[in-house]
Design a protein around this motif. Structure first.
Motif, PDB file in Angstrom:
ATOM      1  N   THR A 249       0.813  -1.204   0.000  1.00 52.46           N
ATOM      2  CA  THR A 249       0.000   0.000   0.000  1.00 52.46           C
ATOM      3  C   THR A 249       0.864   1.279   0.000  1.00 52.46           C
ATOM      4  N   GLY A 250       0.323   2.320  -0.603  1.00 50.88           N
ATOM      5  CA  GLY A 250       1.008   3.621  -0.591  1.00 50.88           C
ATOM      6  C   GLY A 250       2.364   3.529  -1.259  1.00 50.88           C
ATOM      7  N   ASP A 251       3.364   4.068  -0.599  1.00 51.03           N
ATOM      8  CA  ASP A 251       4.747   3.916  -1.042  1.00 51.03           C
ATOM      9  C   ASP A 251       5.410   2.880  -0.140  1.00 51.03           C
ATOM     10  N   PRO A 252       6.110   1.916  -0.729  1.00 51.92           N
ATOM     11  CA  PRO A 252       6.641   0.823   0.117  1.00 51.92           C
ATOM     12  C   PRO A 252       7.712   1.256   1.110  1.00 51.92           C
ATOM     13  N   SER A 253       8.275   2.451   0.945  1.00 50.76           N
ATOM     14  CA  SER A 253       9.361   2.849   1.852  1.00 50.76           C
ATOM     15  C   SER A 253       8.853   3.301   3.213  1.00 50.76           C
ATOM     16  N   LEU A 254       7.541   3.476   3.353  1.00 53.44           N
ATOM     17  CA  LEU A 254       6.999   3.933   4.643  1.00 53.44           C
ATOM     18  C   LEU A 254       6.204   2.808   5.294  1.00 53.44           C
ATOM     19  N   TYR A 255       6.671   2.314   6.407  1.00 49.82           N
ATOM     20  CA  TYR A 255       5.996   1.253   7.172  1.00 49.82           C
ATOM     21  C   TYR A 255       5.572   0.098   6.252  1.00 49.82           C
ATOM     22  N   GLY A 256       6.441  -0.223   5.318  1.00 46.35           N
ATOM     23  CA  GLY A 256       6.096  -1.243   4.323  1.00 46.35           C
ATOM     24  C   GLY A 256       6.599  -2.631   4.655  1.00 46.35           C
ATOM     25  N   ALA A 257       7.480  -2.753   5.639  1.00 44.71           N
ATOM     26  CA  ALA A 257       8.113  -4.039   5.964  1.00 44.71           C
ATOM     27  C   ALA A 257       8.715  -4.682   4.716  1.00 44.71           C
ATOM     28  N   ILE A 258       9.370  -3.867   3.874  1.00 47.26           N
ATOM     29  CA  ILE A 258       9.995  -4.466   2.687  1.00 47.26           C
ATOM     30  C   ILE A 258      11.444  -4.854   2.933  1.00 47.26           C
ATOM     31  N   ARG A 259      12.101  -4.193   3.894  1.00 49.98           N
ATOM     32  CA  ARG A 259      13.521  -4.488   4.028  1.00 49.98           C
ATOM     33  C   ARG A 259      13.761  -5.945   4.422  1.00 49.98           C
ATOM     34  N   GLU A 260      12.911  -6.454   5.324  1.00 53.94           N
ATOM     35  CA  GLU A 260      13.112  -7.839   5.756  1.00 53.94           C
ATOM     36  C   GLU A 260      12.925  -8.813   4.588  1.00 53.94           C
ATOM     37  N   GLN A 261      12.050  -8.464   3.655  1.00 57.20           N
ATOM     38  CA  GLN A 261      11.874  -9.322   2.471  1.00 57.20           C
ATOM     39  C   GLN A 261      13.097  -9.213   1.563  1.00 57.20           C
ATOM     40  N   MET A 262      13.593  -7.988   1.379  1.00 61.89           N
ATOM     41  CA  MET A 262      14.753  -7.783   0.500  1.00 61.89           C
ATOM     42  C   MET A 262      15.984  -8.495   1.057  1.00 61.89           C
ATOM     43  N   GLU A 263      16.095  -8.510   2.389  1.00 59.82           N
ATOM     44  CA  GLU A 263      17.257  -9.190   2.997  1.00 59.82           C
ATOM     45  C   GLU A 263      17.225 -10.685   2.701  1.00 59.82           C
ATOM     46  N   ILE A 264      16.038 -11.291   2.762  1.00 58.16           N
ATOM     47  CA  ILE A 264      15.942 -12.727   2.455  1.00 58.16           C
ATOM     48  C   ILE A 264      16.254 -12.956   0.971  1.00 58.16           C
ATOM     49  N   LEU A 265      15.721 -12.077   0.109  1.00 58.56           N
ATOM     50  CA  LEU A 265      15.979 -12.241  -1.327  1.00 58.56           C
ATOM     51  C   LEU A 265      17.469 -12.072  -1.622  1.00 58.56           C
ATOM     52  N   ASP A 266      18.135 -11.146  -0.914  1.00 52.77           N
ATOM     53  CA  ASP A 266      19.592 -10.979  -1.078  1.00 52.77           C
ATOM     54  C   ASP A 266      20.309 -12.285  -0.721  1.00 52.77           C
ATOM     55  N   ARG A 267      19.894 -12.883   0.400  1.00 48.05           N
ATOM     56  CA  ARG A 267      20.532 -14.141   0.828  1.00 48.05           C
ATOM     57  C   ARG A 267      20.311 -15.253  -0.181  1.00 48.05           C
ATOM     58  N   LEU A 268      19.117 -15.251  -0.795  1.00 51.20           N
ATOM     59  CA  LEU A 268      18.796 -16.297  -1.780  1.00 51.20           C
ATOM     60  C   LEU A 268      19.370 -15.973  -3.162  1.00 51.20           C
ATOM     61  N   GLY A 269      19.917 -14.766  -3.308  1.00 48.55           N
ATOM     62  CA  GLY A 269      20.467 -14.355  -4.609  1.00 48.55           C
ATOM     63  C   GLY A 269      19.374 -14.095  -5.644  1.00 48.55           C
ATOM     64  N   LEU A 270      18.173 -13.721  -5.197  1.00 47.05           N
ATOM     65  CA  LEU A 270      17.075 -13.448  -6.146  1.00 47.05           C
ATOM     66  C   LEU A 270      17.010 -11.945  -6.428  1.00 47.05           C
ATOM     67  N   PRO A 271      17.000 -11.557  -7.708  1.00 50.04           N
ATOM     68  CA  PRO A 271      17.001 -10.127  -8.037  1.00 50.04           C
ATOM     69  C   PRO A 271      15.625  -9.477  -7.846  1.00 50.04           C
ATOM     70  N   TYR A 272      15.636  -8.205  -7.460  1.00 49.99           N
ATOM     71  CA  TYR A 272      14.377  -7.478  -7.270  1.00 49.99           C
ATOM     72  C   TYR A 272      14.584  -6.007  -7.554  1.00 49.99           C
ATOM     73  N   GLU A 273      13.473  -5.312  -7.774  1.00 51.99           N
ATOM     74  CA  GLU A 273      13.487  -3.852  -7.930  1.00 51.99           C
ATOM     75  C   GLU A 273      12.332  -3.283  -7.135  1.00 51.99           C
ATOM     76  N   VAL A 274      12.453  -1.990  -6.780  1.00 53.64           N
ATOM     77  CA  VAL A 274      11.371  -1.330  -6.055  1.00 53.64           C
ATOM     78  C   VAL A 274      10.767  -0.250  -6.955  1.00 53.64           C
ATOM     79  N   VAL A 275       9.455  -0.243  -7.061  1.00 56.06           N
ATOM     80  CA  VAL A 275       8.743   0.791  -7.829  1.00 56.06           C
ATOM     81  C   VAL A 275       7.988   1.664  -6.824  1.00 56.06           C
ATOM     82  N   PRO A 276       8.341   2.945  -6.735  1.00 57.22           N
ATOM     83  CA  PRO A 276       7.697   3.786  -5.712  1.00 57.22           C
ATOM     84  C   PRO A 276       6.206   3.980  -5.974  1.00 57.22           C
ATOM     85  N   GLY A 277       5.520   4.461  -4.955  1.00 57.43           N
ATOM     86  CA  GLY A 277       4.077   4.690  -5.086  1.00 57.43           C
ATOM     87  C   GLY A 277       3.671   5.995  -4.435  1.00 57.43           C
TER      88      GLY A 277
END
Ligand code: SAH
Length: 247
Positions: free
Chosen positions: A78-106
Motif C-alpha cells: 500500500t502507498g509507497d513501500p518505503s513507509l511502514y512497508g516491511a519491505i527491508r526484511e523481504q529484500m534481505e531474504i531475497l539478497d541471501r537467496l540471490g534473487l534479483p528485485y526492484e522497487v517501484v515507488p508509489g
C-alpha cells in the motif's frame, strides 16, 4: 524478476504507470490485502496467481516468490513501500537467496491525505519540516523518538498507524509542546470513495474522530490553519536560477 510495487493510497488510478504495466504482465502477485484496493488486481492477466499476504508469514511470502523462478512476480504494498512497508526484511531474504528485485515507488497515503485536505505540508515561516512518525504499539518506537520529544519542534507532523490511540496521541503532542489549539485533522481512507476528512484541534479531535478506528492518518500543525505568507519562489521581487526579478 521480483518487483516491490507501491499500489498507491487506494484509488486504483493512483498507482504509477510503471506499477500498472508490471501488474499487467505479472505471473504471481502477492498483495497486502488489508489495505491494497482489490480493484488493482483486475489489471493482472487472467493466468496470474494472486495471493493475499494478510494471512501469510514473511517466510511464506518469500517461499512463494522463490517457487516461481523466471516469472514476473509482484509484491504489492500500500502507498509507497518505503513507509511502514516491511519491505527491508523481504529484500534481505531475497539478497541471501540471490534473487534479483526492484522497487517501484508509489503515492503514499500522506500525499493523498494532503490532497484531501487541499493542504501543503511545508509553508514559509510556518513549517519547513515534516516529521513522519507513529505511536508505539505492538511495534516499539525507539525511546529518543517518543512523540512527546518530537512534539518539541512543533513542525508539521504526519502520524501513521496511530488512529486507534488518538486520545493518547493528542495528549502526548500537547504534553510535548504543541498548544492545545494547534490545528489537527484525521483523514480516513484518503482517495477511496468512503474518504472522510475531520478537522479540529489537538484538544477536540479525539472526540470529533472517535468513531474512526483504522486506515487513517493524523495530521498536525499550523499548516492546517488559514492563509499565510506567500512563497519566495513565485514572488515577482525574487530572482532565482530560472527567473529574473521584475519588481
Ligand atoms: N506505505 C503506506 C503506509 C503503510 S502503514 C503509505 O505510504 O501510505 C498503514 C497505515 O497507513 C494505516 O494504518 C494508516 O495509518 C495509513 N494509511 C494507509 N492507507 C491510507 C489511506 N488511504 N488513508 C489514510 N491512511 C492510510
Amino acid at each position: 524478476m521480483i518487483y516491490f510495487i507501491g499500489a498507491g493510497p487506494g484509488a486504483p488510478d493512483l498507482i504509477t504507470l510503471r506499477g500498472a504495466r508490471l501488474l499487467s504482465k505479472a505471473d504471481l502477485v502477492i498483495y497486502a490485502g488489508s489495505l491494497v484496493n482489490p480493484e488493482l488486481l483486475t489489471l493482472c492477466p487472467p493466468t496470474c496467481t494472486c495471493l493475499n499476504s494478510a494471512s501469510m508469514t514473511l517466510e511464506q511470502v518469500t517461499d512463494a516468490m522463490q517457487a516461481c523462478p523466471g516469472e514476473t512476480i509482484v509484491r504489492l504494498h500500500t502507498g509507497d513501500p518505503s513507509l511502514y512497508g516491511a519491505i527491508r526484511e523481504q529484500m534481505e531474504i531475497l539478497d541471501r537467496l540471490g534473487l534479483p528485485y526492484e522497487v517501484v515507488p508509489g503515492v503514499s497515503s500522506m500525499s493523498a491525505a494532503a490532497a484531501a485536505l487541499r493542504a501543503e505540508y511545508t509553508l514559509p515561516s510556518v513549517s519547513q519540516t515534516v516529521i513522519i512518525s507513529r505511536m508505539a504499539g505492538r511495534t516499539p518506537v525507539p525511546e529518543r523518538e517518543q512523540i512527546r520529544s518530537l512534539a518539541r519542534h512543533r513542525t508539521t507532523m504526519v502520524l501513521f498507524l496511530s488512529i486507534a490511540m488518538l486520545p493518547d496521541l493528542c495528549h502526548e503532542l500537547i504534553s510535548g509542546g504543541y498548544p492545545p489549539d494547534t490545528p489537527a485533522a484525521v483523514v480516513y481512507k484518503a482517495s477511496w470513495p468512503e474518504e472522510r476528512v475531520i478537522r479540529g484541534t489537538l484538544s477536540d479531535l479525539p472526540e470529533k474522530a472517535a468513531d474512526i478506528r483504522k486506515t487513517a492518518l493524523v495530521l498536525v500543525g499550523d499548516f492546517l490553519s488559514g492563509p499565510g505568507e506567500r512563497s519566495r519562489l513565485y514572488d515577482p521581487g525574487f530572482t532565482h536560477a530560472y527567473r529574473e526579478a521584475t519588481e
